[in-house]
Scaffold this motif. Structure first.
Motif, PDB file in Angstrom:
ATOM      1  N   ASN A  57       0.849  -1.190   0.000  1.00  0.00           N
ATOM      2  CA  ASN A  57       0.000   0.000   0.000  1.00  0.00           C
ATOM      3  C   ASN A  57       0.888   1.245   0.000  1.00  0.00           C
ATOM      4  O   ASN A  57       0.982   1.962   1.005  1.00  0.00           O
ATOM      5  N   HIS A  58       1.546   1.488  -1.103  1.00  0.00           N
ATOM      6  CA  HIS A  58       2.452   2.624  -1.208  1.00  0.00           C
ATOM      7  C   HIS A  58       1.663   3.929  -1.094  1.00  0.00           C
ATOM      8  O   HIS A  58       0.571   4.057  -1.669  1.00  0.00           O
ATOM      9  N   PRO A  59       2.177   4.926  -0.345  1.00  0.00           N
ATOM     10  CA  PRO A  59       1.424   6.191  -0.215  1.00  0.00           C
ATOM     11  C   PRO A  59       1.235   6.938  -1.528  1.00  0.00           C
ATOM     12  O   PRO A  59       0.261   7.672  -1.685  1.00  0.00           O
ATOM     13  N   ASP A  60       2.148   6.739  -2.479  1.00  0.00           N
ATOM     14  CA  ASP A  60       2.010   7.367  -3.793  1.00  0.00           C
ATOM     15  C   ASP A  60       1.102   6.490  -4.658  1.00  0.00           C
ATOM     16  O   ASP A  60       1.380   5.313  -4.879  1.00  0.00           O
ATOM     17  N   ASN A  61      -0.006   7.064  -5.129  1.00  0.00           N
ATOM     18  CA  ASN A  61      -0.973   6.281  -5.894  1.00  0.00           C
ATOM     19  C   ASN A  61      -0.363   5.703  -7.176  1.00  0.00           C
ATOM     20  O   ASN A  61      -0.722   4.594  -7.601  1.00  0.00           O
ATOM     21  N   ARG A  62       0.566   6.422  -7.792  1.00  0.00           N
ATOM     22  CA  ARG A  62       1.176   5.931  -9.030  1.00  0.00           C
ATOM     23  C   ARG A  62       1.975   4.663  -8.765  1.00  0.00           C
ATOM     24  O   ARG A  62       1.852   3.679  -9.495  1.00  0.00           O
ATOM     25  N   TYR A  63       2.772   4.684  -7.709  1.00  0.00           N
ATOM     26  CA  TYR A  63       3.567   3.499  -7.387  1.00  0.00           C
ATOM     27  C   TYR A  63       2.703   2.369  -6.847  1.00  0.00           C
ATOM     28  O   TYR A  63       2.983   1.200  -7.071  1.00  0.00           O
ATOM     29  N   ARG A  64       1.633   2.730  -6.138  1.00  0.00           N
ATOM     30  CA  ARG A  64       0.738   1.686  -5.616  1.00  0.00           C
ATOM     31  C   ARG A  64       0.101   0.909  -6.753  1.00  0.00           C
ATOM     32  O   ARG A  64       0.061  -0.321  -6.745  1.00  0.00           O
ATOM     33  N   THR A  65      -0.393   1.620  -7.752  1.00  0.00           N
ATOM     34  CA  THR A  65      -0.970   0.963  -8.926  1.00  0.00           C
ATOM     35  C   THR A  65       0.081   0.172  -9.690  1.00  0.00           C
ATOM     36  O   THR A  65      -0.178  -0.930 -10.186  1.00  0.00           O
ATOM     37  N   GLN A  66       1.280   0.715  -9.762  1.00  0.00           N
ATOM     38  CA  GLN A  66       2.369   0.061 -10.481  1.00  0.00           C
ATOM     39  C   GLN A  66       2.755  -1.250  -9.803  1.00  0.00           C
ATOM     40  O   GLN A  66       2.963  -2.271 -10.464  1.00  0.00           O
ATOM     41  N   TYR A  67       2.842  -1.250  -8.471  1.00  0.00           N
ATOM     42  CA  TYR A  67       3.218  -2.460  -7.744  1.00  0.00           C
ATOM     43  C   TYR A  67       2.117  -3.518  -7.815  1.00  0.00           C
ATOM     44  O   TYR A  67       2.404  -4.714  -7.904  1.00  0.00           O
ATOM     45  N   ARG A  68       0.868  -3.072  -7.783  1.00  0.00           N
ATOM     46  CA  ARG A  68      -0.223  -4.039  -7.887  1.00  0.00           C
ATOM     47  C   ARG A  68      -0.265  -4.664  -9.274  1.00  0.00           C
ATOM     48  O   ARG A  68      -0.567  -5.851  -9.415  1.00  0.00           O
ATOM     49  N   SER A  69       0.041  -3.869 -10.297  1.00  0.00           N
ATOM     50  CA  SER A  69       0.075  -4.420 -11.651  1.00  0.00           C
ATOM     51  C   SER A  69       1.253  -5.367 -11.845  1.00  0.00           C
ATOM     52  O   SER A  69       1.203  -6.250 -12.700  1.00  0.00           O
ATOM     53  N   ALA A  70       2.310  -5.185 -11.053  1.00  0.00           N
ATOM     54  CA  ALA A  70       3.485  -6.050 -11.175  1.00  0.00           C
ATOM     55  C   ALA A  70       3.194  -7.465 -10.691  1.00  0.00           C
ATOM     56  O   ALA A  70       3.848  -8.412 -11.120  1.00  0.00           O
TER      57      ALA A  70
END
Length: 240
Positions: free
Chosen positions: A45-58
């Motif tokens: 649950n990264h605080p930055d929404n861009r990285y959060r979406t990126q990690y979930r897509s990974a």
């Protein structure tokens, strides 16, 4: 008993290793345990929404942590490592610096690629959650998940959804399964995944069990054992 316990916890220490591998005294144990939780929660649950979406897509399947005197070794098992590594490794270096500032220790971050992401229970559960959040039909989503996982090489799979399915006023549970799933057999390599899908009607709980085979290998399968049995027909005796 297999219906009442977590398959991962049931096999940990017997045929499966721990996700956190380190030793500490009684005074430091609680603090280090909280640090492990912070690391996993920060990545998921990264605080930055861009990285959060990126990690979930990974497609992060699991996070393993090892500790030494000098550093904390964090290993991410990912289906698509390129999304976390980034261009020329810039994103993974930034994540490593964020983890170091979070826990105040030196962090060594490693990314491992998963060879067969199609049979990982956590990734299957997260894929179902993404479909449900896009308002897909839950029965069709469950059926597609069963077919995809079995085609990827799994021995069996079971999916259970709980909540206000289809926007119903009363919450209920729906389950679907395919193949064999011996939950009480310790030698069976059962992977378990859980996540929640946030829908307008409320959160839906998603549980997935996947039979990845056997820890002892394919030689213990029932088909091979049956083929190896001797014939029950009596042998003829010929007299001269």
């Amino acid at each position: 008993m297999g219906q009442k316990v977590n398959p991962v916890g049931f096999r940990t220490g017997v045929v499966r290793g721990w996700a956190s591998r380190w030793y500490a005294s009684k005074k430091e144990f609680a603090e280090l345990l909280v640090e492990d939780h912070k690391v996993r929660h920060f990545i998921k649950n990264h605080p930055d929404n861009r990285y959060r979406t990126q990690y979930r897509s990974a497609g992060i399947d699991r996070i393993e942590i090892e500790r030494t005197r000098d550093e904390v070794r964090v290993m991410l098992f990912v289906a698509r490592p390129g999304l976390i590594i980034g261009k020329k490794g810039a994103d993974v270096e930034k994540l490593q610096e964020e983890l170091q500032s979070l826990i105040g220790r030196r962090v060594n971050l490693k990314i491992e690629e998963i060879a067969t992401p199609g049979i990982m229970a956590q990734l299957v559960a997260e894929d179902i959650a993404q479909q449900l959040m896009k308002r897909a039909n839950f029965r069709r989503t469950m059926k597609r998940a069963l077919e995809t996982t079995m085609d990827a090489g799994a021995k069996g799979i079971k999916v259970q959804l709980a909540g206000r399915l289809g926007g119903a006023e009363m919450a209920r549970r729906e389950k679907a399964s395919a193949g064999s799933l011996p939950l009480s057999t310790l030698q069976a390599k059962i992977d378990y995944g859980f996540t929640e899908a946030q829908t307008p009607q409320g959160n839906l709980g998603i549980q997935v069990w996947v039979n990845q085979g056997s820890y002892a290998g394919d030689s213990t399968d029932g088909a091979d054992a049956q083929a190896g049995q001797a014939s029950k027909k009596p042998k003829r005796s010929y007299k001269r």
